[in-house]
Design a protein around this motif. Sequence first.
Motif, short mmCIF file in Angstrom:
data_model
loop_
_atom_site.label_atom_id
_atom_site.label_comp_id
_atom_site.label_asym_id
_atom_site.label_seq_id
_atom_site.Cartn_x
_atom_site.Cartn_y
_atom_site.Cartn_z
N SER A 132 38.72 28.36 17.37
CA SER A 132 39.71 28.08 16.34
C SER A 132 39.81 26.58 16.13
O SER A 132 39.54 25.78 17.05
CB SER A 132 41.09 28.65 16.74
N ARG A 133 40.15 26.20 14.93
CA ARG A 133 40.30 24.79 14.56
C ARG A 133 39.07 23.96 14.92
O ARG A 133 39.16 22.82 15.37
CB ARG A 133 41.55 24.20 15.24
N GLY A 134 37.90 24.60 14.73
CA GLY A 134 36.65 23.87 14.92
C GLY A 134 36.23 23.66 16.36
O GLY A 134 35.28 22.90 16.62
N ARG A 135 36.89 24.32 17.32
CA ARG A 135 36.54 24.14 18.72
C ARG A 135 36.32 25.49 19.40
O ARG A 135 37.07 26.45 19.17
CB ARG A 135 37.64 23.39 19.48
N ASN A 136 35.30 25.53 20.26
CA ASN A 136 35.07 26.73 21.06
C ASN A 136 36.07 26.76 22.21
O ASN A 136 36.31 25.74 22.86
CB ASN A 136 33.65 26.75 21.61
N THR A 137 36.66 27.90 22.47
CA THR A 137 37.65 28.04 23.54
C THR A 137 37.02 27.75 24.90
O THR A 137 37.64 27.13 25.76
CB THR A 137 38.25 29.45 23.52
N PHE A 138 35.80 28.22 25.09
CA PHE A 138 35.08 28.03 26.35
C PHE A 138 33.86 27.15 26.08
O PHE A 138 33.09 27.41 25.15
CB PHE A 138 34.65 29.37 26.93
N ALA A 139 33.72 26.12 26.90
CA ALA A 139 32.64 25.15 26.70
C ALA A 139 31.27 25.84 26.68
O ALA A 139 31.00 26.72 27.50
CB ALA A 139 32.67 24.10 27.79
N TYR A 140 30.44 25.44 25.73
CA TYR A 140 29.07 25.93 25.58
C TYR A 140 28.99 27.41 25.19
O TYR A 140 27.92 28.00 25.21
CB TYR A 140 28.25 25.71 26.87
N LEU A 141 30.13 28.00 24.86
CA LEU A 141 30.12 29.40 24.44
C LEU A 141 30.48 29.45 22.95
O LEU A 141 31.63 29.64 22.58
CB LEU A 141 31.11 30.23 25.27
N GLY A 142 29.46 29.23 22.13
CA GLY A 142 29.65 29.21 20.69
C GLY A 142 29.45 30.58 20.07
O GLY A 142 29.22 31.58 20.76
N PRO A 143 29.49 30.66 18.74
CA PRO A 143 29.41 31.95 18.05
C PRO A 143 28.16 32.77 18.36
O PRO A 143 28.24 34.00 18.40
CB PRO A 143 29.45 31.55 16.56
N ALA A 144 27.03 32.13 18.58
CA ALA A 144 25.81 32.89 18.87
C ALA A 144 25.97 33.75 20.12
O ALA A 144 25.35 34.81 20.23
CB ALA A 144 24.62 31.94 19.03
N TYR A 145 26.81 33.27 21.05
CA TYR A 145 27.01 34.02 22.29
C TYR A 145 28.29 34.84 22.28
O TYR A 145 28.29 36.00 22.69
CB TYR A 145 27.00 33.07 23.50
N PHE A 146 29.39 34.26 21.81
CA PHE A 146 30.62 35.06 21.92
C PHE A 146 30.65 36.22 20.93
O PHE A 146 31.36 37.20 21.15
CB PHE A 146 31.89 34.20 21.86
N THR A 147 29.88 36.14 19.83
CA THR A 147 29.83 37.32 18.96
C THR A 147 29.06 38.46 19.63
O THR A 147 29.27 39.64 19.29
CB THR A 147 29.23 37.01 17.57
N LYS A 148 28.19 38.14 20.57
CA LYS A 148 27.57 39.20 21.38
C LYS A 148 28.63 39.93 22.20
O LYS A 148 28.63 41.16 22.29
CB LYS A 148 26.50 38.61 22.30
N LEU A 149 29.53 39.17 22.81
CA LEU A 149 30.63 39.79 23.57
C LEU A 149 31.47 40.68 22.65
O LEU A 149 31.84 41.80 23.02
CB LEU A 149 31.49 38.71 24.20
#
Length: 234
Positions: A132-149
């Motif tokens: 949110s607001r242009g920042r990933n909640t968890f470091a190094y876990l961007g959309p390519a990975y968290f959308t898998k979750l």
Amino acid sequence: METLTLDQVHHELTSLSREKDVLNQGFELGTSWWRDELRRAGMEVLPPLGGDSTSIYLDRRTLFALASEVIDGSRDPRDFTFHVLLWGSGTTRRNNRGRIDSLIAPTTSPALLDALQAAQTSPSTAFDAFRSRGRNTFAYLGPAYFTKLMYFAGQGRPTHPALIVDRRVLATLAGTEPGSGLSTAANYPRETYLRACSALEAIAASARDSGHPELTGCTADLVERWAFGRAALN
């Protein structure tokens, strides 16, 4: 950029099946590095990653089953996340140590569980939980990975609304009518994700209505698998 008509997309989709290309998509992956790093971080390593073998075979079916254990409360969301990261990154170690360090705190588990539960009904809410607001909640876990979750949280349901969207999927979708003009940036915003999911759903719906007997049960995650594979070949 190559422009694909829906007829072309439908023709290419006829060579795929959800059983073979989605549910059975898996890899034989080494476990030693992951077990060493997780134990270094003080994490209990559960099977299948925590078994005795130096490698395991992970496919989407296995990850759907692990997600079910998370939702029913019998598996730590962090453990599930590390299995998904192993499946998603393969032999690549880049940024995985940073991901482990950002996720290892016990306080991470409730936040992950909330996001995974939200993904089952509201991809928008789940996306905001991860970014949110242009920042990933968890470091190094961007959309390519968290959308898998978010996707695996659906436990294999064909109608699950959250889908995997990475740069390769975006690159293919941007060349289709439903996804025309989509950005292919890595750290994209929620609006890009929702539009990409809508494009995947629209292509799947058009495939089901195309008259191709092989596509009567076409699902959005089959379209995602096609989009990823097509970009990987180009």
